[in-house]
Enzyme design. Structure first.
Site, PDB file in Angstrom:
ATOM      1  N   SER A  29       0.836  -1.215   0.000  1.00 47.23           N
ATOM      2  CA  SER A  29       0.000   0.000   0.000  1.00 47.23           C
ATOM      3  C   SER A  29       0.865   1.259   0.000  1.00 47.23           C
ATOM      4  CB  SER A  29      -0.909  -0.003   1.229  1.00 47.23           C
ATOM      5  OG  SER A  29      -1.707   1.155   1.189  1.00 47.23           O
ATOM      6  N   ASP A  68      -3.794   3.846  -3.717  1.00 48.10           N
ATOM      7  CA  ASP A  68      -5.078   4.361  -3.249  1.00 48.10           C
ATOM      8  C   ASP A  68      -5.326   5.736  -3.854  1.00 48.10           C
ATOM      9  OD1 ASP A  68      -6.231   2.368  -1.470  1.00 48.10           O
ATOM     10  OD2 ASP A  68      -4.443   2.668  -0.245  1.00 48.10           O
ATOM     11  N   PHE A 119      -8.241   5.965   4.909  1.00 45.51           N
ATOM     12  CA  PHE A 119      -7.112   6.205   5.813  1.00 45.51           C
ATOM     13  C   PHE A 119      -6.389   4.899   6.137  1.00 45.51           C
ATOM     14  CE2 PHE A 119     -10.367   9.387   6.638  1.00 45.51           C
ATOM     15  CZ  PHE A 119      -9.649  10.565   6.479  1.00 45.51           C
ATOM     16  N   GLY A 137      -3.973   2.736   8.849  1.00 48.87           N
ATOM     17  CA  GLY A 137      -3.842   2.653  10.298  1.00 48.87           C
ATOM     18  C   GLY A 137      -5.146   2.483  11.064  1.00 48.87           C
ATOM     19  N   ASP A 186      -8.346  -5.704   1.975  1.00 50.37           N
ATOM     20  CA  ASP A 186      -7.696  -4.392   2.075  1.00 50.37           C
ATOM     21  C   ASP A 186      -8.086  -3.716   3.387  1.00 50.37           C
ATOM     22  OD1 ASP A 186      -6.586  -1.907   1.632  1.00 50.37           O
ATOM     23  OD2 ASP A 186      -7.736  -1.450  -0.172  1.00 50.37           O
TER      24      ASP A 186
HETATM   25  C1  DX5 Z   1      -7.550   1.491   2.116  1.00 56.75           C
HETATM   26  C2  DX5 Z   1      -6.054   1.464   2.228  1.00 56.75           C
HETATM   27  C3  DX5 Z   1      -5.651   1.208   3.654  1.00 56.75           C
HETATM   28  C4  DX5 Z   1      -4.222   1.035   3.964  1.00 56.75           C
HETATM   29  C5  DX5 Z   1      -3.842  -0.328   4.335  1.00 56.75           C
HETATM   30  O1  DX5 Z   1      -7.962   1.499   0.837  1.00 56.75           O
HETATM   31  O2  DX5 Z   1      -5.521   0.593   1.281  1.00 56.75           O
HETATM   32  O3  DX5 Z   1      -6.401   0.228   4.192  1.00 56.75           O
HETATM   33  O4  DX5 Z   1      -3.374   1.532   3.066  1.00 56.75           O
HETATM   34  O5  DX5 Z   1      -2.947  -0.327   5.349  1.00 56.75           O
HETATM   35  P1  DX5 Z   1      -3.234  -0.436   6.913  1.00 56.75           P
HETATM   36  O6  DX5 Z   1      -4.726  -0.558   7.106  1.00 56.75           O
HETATM   37  O7  DX5 Z   1      -2.480  -1.652   7.322  1.00 56.75           O
HETATM   38  O8  DX5 Z   1      -2.670   0.818   7.485  1.00 56.75           O
HETATM   39 ZN    ZN Z   2      -6.877   0.388  -0.921  1.00 56.06          ZN
END
Ligand code: DX5
Ligand code: ZN
Length: 223
Positions: A9, A36, A144, A146, A177
């Site tokens: 990501s 994203d 977001f 985290g 995701d």
């Molecule tokens: C949502 C994003 C997030 C994020 C994944 O579309 O893709 O969920 O970057 O990383 P985490 O949730 O582990 O911070």
């Molecule tokens: Zn995503």
């Protein structure tokens, strides 16, 4: 079972160390870079856009996993230089005519995924199974990094997996995701997920010196 793949990501990556980060991902065989794209309307945040995508193409040949969190994405596909090796996810909730959006994607030859938010019922998938290669199942409300996993989404992944079996569509790839820790990844692997979006919960934990080891830990969890 399809092999487990990592989609890093990129909204979690540190721009200052971008080149070095991509080198680690290439050496470790990371399968996709999860991008994203956010417009501040479909999700309450702004994110990676056209210029970022153009630059990252110059830095690496790792395929992109373009997660379009923008309103009416079907009119913007031509802006982003989609390649055949990419995944493009459009959200069920982002357009009134999601089947048209999937049709507009077909000429690009990419993998077409439908993304669904945590509260979107799985019945939303029913009429588009013939037009998609995969489902991007949001485990958090998108926008977001985290965040904590929405608890009901775990059962939902199980239900989708049962539905795909019932509809004889086990060819459809399940991507998960949001808050994909190694523990969550290995649990979701059991339910048939095969692409794991890796953000702050896994590979981006700590500084760049930890990334290689983080990837290896996640690899073992999804083997
Ligand atoms: C949502 C994003 C997030 C994020 C994944 O579309 O893709 O969920 O970057 O990383 P985490 O949730 O582990 O911070
Ligand atoms: Zn995503």
């Amino acid at each position: 079972m399809r092999k487990g793949e990592i989609s890093a990501s990129m909204m979690c990556s540190d721009l200052v160390n971008l080149k070095e980060t991509l080198k680690i991902f290439e050496d470790e065989g990371v399968e996709y870079l999860h991008i994203d794209m956010m417009d501040g309307i479909f999700v309450p945040n702004f994110g990676l856009g056209v210029d970022y995508i153009r630059s990252i193409r110059e830095l690496t040949s790792i395929p992109l996993d373009l997660h379009m969190m923008i309103k009416d994405p079907e009119y913007k596909f031509q802006w982003i230089g989609i390649k055949e090796t990419d995944i493009v996810s459009v959200h069920y909730e982002s357009t009134f005519q999601v089947q048209r959006a999937l049709d507009f994607l077909q000429p690009y030859g990419c993998k077409r995924f439908l993304a669904i938010n945590p509260a979107t019922p799985i019945s939303a998938l029913e009429e588009v199974l013939d037009y998609i290669d995969g489902i991007n199942i949001l485990m958090v409300n998108p926008g977001f990094a985290g965040q904590k996993m929405v608890p009901s989404t775990v059962r939902k992944v199980q239900k989708i997996s049962e539905m795909l079996r019932g509809e004889k569509h086990t060819d459809i790839i399940m991507e998960v995701d949001g808050n994909i820790t190694p523990e969550n990844a290995s649990m979701l692997r059991q339910f048939g997920a095969s692409i794991f979006v890796a953000g702050t919960s896994s590979i981006f934990k700590g500084g760049i010196e930890h990334y290689k080891n983080n990837i290896e830990v996640l690899r073992r969890a999804i083997a």
